[in-house]
Design a protein around this motif. Structure first.
Motif, PDB file in Angstrom:
ATOM      1  N   GLY A  90     -26.406  59.055  -3.213  1.00 48.82           N
ATOM      2  CA  GLY A  90     -25.756  58.643  -4.453  1.00 48.82           C
ATOM      3  C   GLY A  90     -26.577  57.636  -5.243  1.00 48.82           C
ATOM      4  O   GLY A  90     -26.291  57.370  -6.413  1.00 48.82           O
ATOM      5  N   GLY A  91     -27.585  57.061  -4.607  1.00 50.03           N
ATOM      6  CA  GLY A  91     -28.479  56.162  -5.316  1.00 50.03           C
ATOM      7  C   GLY A  91     -28.208  54.686  -5.092  1.00 50.03           C
ATOM      8  O   GLY A  91     -27.155  54.285  -4.582  1.00 50.03           O
ATOM      9  N   ARG A  92     -29.200  53.893  -5.496  1.00 52.23           N
ATOM     10  CA  ARG A  92     -29.119  52.451  -5.261  1.00 52.23           C
ATOM     11  C   ARG A  92     -27.946  51.798  -5.990  1.00 52.23           C
ATOM     12  O   ARG A  92     -27.219  50.990  -5.397  1.00 52.23           O
ATOM     13  CB  ARG A  92     -30.436  51.798  -5.688  1.00 52.23           C
ATOM     14  CG  ARG A  92     -30.440  50.289  -5.524  1.00 52.23           C
ATOM     15  CD  ARG A  92     -31.801  49.677  -5.702  1.00 52.23           C
ATOM     16  NE  ARG A  92     -31.752  48.224  -5.620  1.00 52.23           N
ATOM     17  CZ  ARG A  92     -32.813  47.435  -5.525  1.00 52.23           C
ATOM     18  NH1 ARG A  92     -34.031  47.964  -5.507  1.00 52.23           N
ATOM     19  NH2 ARG A  92     -32.675  46.114  -5.438  1.00 52.23           N
ATOM     20  N   ALA A  93     -27.735  52.131  -7.244  1.00 49.93           N
ATOM     21  CA  ALA A  93     -26.659  51.504  -8.012  1.00 49.93           C
ATOM     22  C   ALA A  93     -25.305  51.793  -7.388  1.00 49.93           C
ATOM     23  O   ALA A  93     -24.433  50.916  -7.318  1.00 49.93           O
ATOM     24  CB  ALA A  93     -26.694  51.977  -9.457  1.00 49.93           C
ATOM     25  N   MET A  94     -25.108  53.027  -6.941  1.00 46.11           N
ATOM     26  CA  MET A  94     -23.837  53.381  -6.318  1.00 46.11           C
ATOM     27  C   MET A  94     -23.618  52.576  -5.041  1.00 46.11           C
ATOM     28  O   MET A  94     -22.522  52.054  -4.798  1.00 46.11           O
ATOM     29  CB  MET A  94     -23.800  54.876  -6.009  1.00 46.11           C
ATOM     30  CG  MET A  94     -22.435  55.379  -5.551  1.00 46.11           C
ATOM     31  SD  MET A  94     -22.551  56.869  -4.519  1.00 46.11           S
ATOM     32  CE  MET A  94     -23.106  56.159  -2.952  1.00 46.11           C
ATOM     33  N   MET A  95     -24.663  52.448  -4.227  1.00 42.29           N
ATOM     34  CA  MET A  95     -24.530  51.681  -2.986  1.00 42.29           C
ATOM     35  C   MET A  95     -24.279  50.206  -3.276  1.00 42.29           C
ATOM     36  O   MET A  95     -23.468  49.554  -2.603  1.00 42.29           O
ATOM     37  CB  MET A  95     -25.773  51.876  -2.118  1.00 42.29           C
ATOM     38  CG  MET A  95     -25.869  53.260  -1.497  1.00 42.29           C
ATOM     39  SD  MET A  95     -27.214  53.413  -0.276  1.00 42.29           S
ATOM     40  CE  MET A  95     -28.635  53.653  -1.366  1.00 42.29           C
ATOM     41  N   GLU A  96     -24.958  49.672  -4.270  1.00 39.36           N
ATOM     42  CA  GLU A  96     -24.748  48.265  -4.637  1.00 39.36           C
ATOM     43  C   GLU A  96     -23.302  48.027  -5.059  1.00 39.36           C
ATOM     44  O   GLU A  96     -22.672  47.042  -4.651  1.00 39.36           O
ATOM     45  CB  GLU A  96     -25.699  47.877  -5.768  1.00 39.36           C
ATOM     46  CG  GLU A  96     -27.157  47.775  -5.348  1.00 39.36           C
ATOM     47  CD  GLU A  96     -28.089  47.527  -6.508  1.00 39.36           C
ATOM     48  OE1 GLU A  96     -29.231  47.062  -6.278  1.00 39.36           O
ATOM     49  OE2 GLU A  96     -27.691  47.806  -7.673  1.00 39.36           O
ATOM     50  N   ASP A  97     -22.773  48.922  -5.872  1.00 38.89           N
ATOM     51  CA  ASP A  97     -21.399  48.756  -6.354  1.00 38.89           C
ATOM     52  C   ASP A  97     -20.392  48.952  -5.230  1.00 38.89           C
ATOM     53  O   ASP A  97     -19.343  48.294  -5.194  1.00 38.89           O
ATOM     54  CB  ASP A  97     -21.109  49.738  -7.489  1.00 38.89           C
ATOM     55  CG  ASP A  97     -21.744  49.306  -8.801  1.00 38.89           C
ATOM     56  OD1 ASP A  97     -22.550  48.343  -8.786  1.00 38.89           O
ATOM     57  OD2 ASP A  97     -21.448  49.914  -9.845  1.00 38.89           O
ATOM     58  N   ALA A  98     -20.699  49.853  -4.299  1.00 32.15           N
ATOM     59  CA  ALA A  98     -19.806  50.059  -3.155  1.00 32.15           C
ATOM     60  C   ALA A  98     -19.721  48.786  -2.320  1.00 32.15           C
ATOM     61  O   ALA A  98     -18.630  48.367  -1.907  1.00 32.15           O
ATOM     62  CB  ALA A  98     -20.300  51.220  -2.303  1.00 32.15           C
ATOM     63  N   LYS A  99     -20.855  48.160  -2.081  1.00 29.42           N
ATOM     64  CA  LYS A  99     -20.862  46.932  -1.294  1.00 29.42           C
ATOM     65  C   LYS A  99     -20.143  45.808  -2.024  1.00 29.42           C
ATOM     66  O   LYS A  99     -19.377  45.044  -1.419  1.00 29.42           O
ATOM     67  CB  LYS A  99     -22.302  46.529  -0.969  1.00 29.42           C
ATOM     68  CG  LYS A  99     -22.427  45.260  -0.129  1.00 29.42           C
ATOM     69  CD  LYS A  99     -21.699  45.388   1.200  1.00 29.42           C
ATOM     70  CE  LYS A  99     -21.785  44.106   2.014  1.00 29.42           C
ATOM     71  NZ  LYS A  99     -20.970  44.175   3.267  1.00 29.42           N
ATOM     72  N   ALA A 100     -20.358  45.706  -3.324  1.00 29.70           N
ATOM     73  CA  ALA A 100     -19.710  44.651  -4.103  1.00 29.70           C
ATOM     74  C   ALA A 100     -18.192  44.808  -4.109  1.00 29.70           C
ATOM     75  O   ALA A 100     -17.459  43.814  -4.176  1.00 29.70           O
ATOM     76  CB  ALA A 100     -20.242  44.666  -5.537  1.00 29.70           C
ATOM     77  N   ALA A 101     -17.714  46.047  -4.023  1.00 30.68           N
ATOM     78  CA  ALA A 101     -16.278  46.310  -4.087  1.00 30.68           C
ATOM     79  C   ALA A 101     -15.605  46.321  -2.718  1.00 30.68           C
ATOM     80  O   ALA A 101     -14.380  46.353  -2.628  1.00 30.68           O
ATOM     81  CB  ALA A 101     -16.031  47.650  -4.777  1.00 30.68           C
TER      82      ALA A 101
END
Length: 228
Positions: A90-101
């Motif tokens: 899903g890409g870096r941005a998706m993983m970053e947002d998943a972790k933040a949420a």
């Protein structure tokens, strides 16, 4: 974690799932609830399994645009999962947002490549190179995204562990060395034994059919636990 085994509790009937979980709860470290379980039983089923008092691993393999994945993560806060999966592709941005949420005590791990796939399957999707190299590329991306770890097969975990010492490494596709019916590879192509995966650096061992389809699940869980 004293016991790294998470039982894959992907059964279509909730009563059967709870009975199996209750039977082996003293010999596993947590319960892994996948897409089949979640689609069949939803939040209610997760709450029921949580009553056993073991950590819950929600293996939902979230894969969508970053905003949608973040909102999905927020929607499962109430379930208090210990681990949730997303797809590294899903890409870096998706993983970053998943972790933040994610919840404060929830580990987010990224699935690199399904253990039901091999080099030939990868090529059919248009991705060149070996499964091993593909997993390492996605593991590096996951580490850059700041999530907790990845999911990979026992065949790659040693190489990932060498590059990411602090990574939380989840290994599914585990089978027993004796080739018993309950431990047959089935649809899994990149497999390893629980002991080999643990020795190679696995943090969590996801084990399903070798326990759930054994003639005596309790005896099977005990036997696997003694090898670790």
């Amino acid at each position: 974690m004293s016991n790294p085994i998470f039982l894959a509790l992907d059964l279509p009937r909730l009563d059967a799932a709870l009975a199996l979980a209750g039977k082996v709860r003293g010999h596993v470290g947590g319960m892994k609830l996948g897409l089949e379980f979640f689609c069949a039983h939803g939040h209610h089923g997760v709450h029921e399994v949580a009553q056993l008092g073991l950590p819950i691993f929600l293996d939902l393999k979230l894969h969508d645009i970053p905003n949608t994945v973040a909102r999905a993560m927020q929607s499962i806060h109430v379930l208090e999962p210990a681990i949730v999966t997303v797809h590294a592709s899903g890409g870096r941005a998706m993983m970053e947002d998943a972790k933040a949420a994610a919840g404060e005590h929830c580990k987010v791990v990224a699935v690199t490549m399904l253990t039901s796939m091999d080099d030939a399957d990868l090529a059919q999707t248009g991705i060149g190179g070996s499964a091993h190299d593909h997993v390492l590329r996605l593991a590096d991306l996951a580490q850059e995204a700041g999530i907790d770890g990845i999911v990979c097969s026992g065949q790659e975990v040693a190489a990932v562990h060498q590059r990411w010492k602090a990574g939380y490494l989840v290994v599914p596709g585990l089978r027993l060395p004796d080739g018993a019916t309950a431990g047959a590879s089935g649809d899994q192509k990149r497999v390893a034994t629980p002991r080999a995966a643990r020795d190679a650096g696995a943090s969590v061992l996801v084990i399903g059919r070798p326990i759930s389809r054994a003639a005596d699940p309790l005896a099977a869980a005990r036997a696997i636990e003694t090898t670790l």
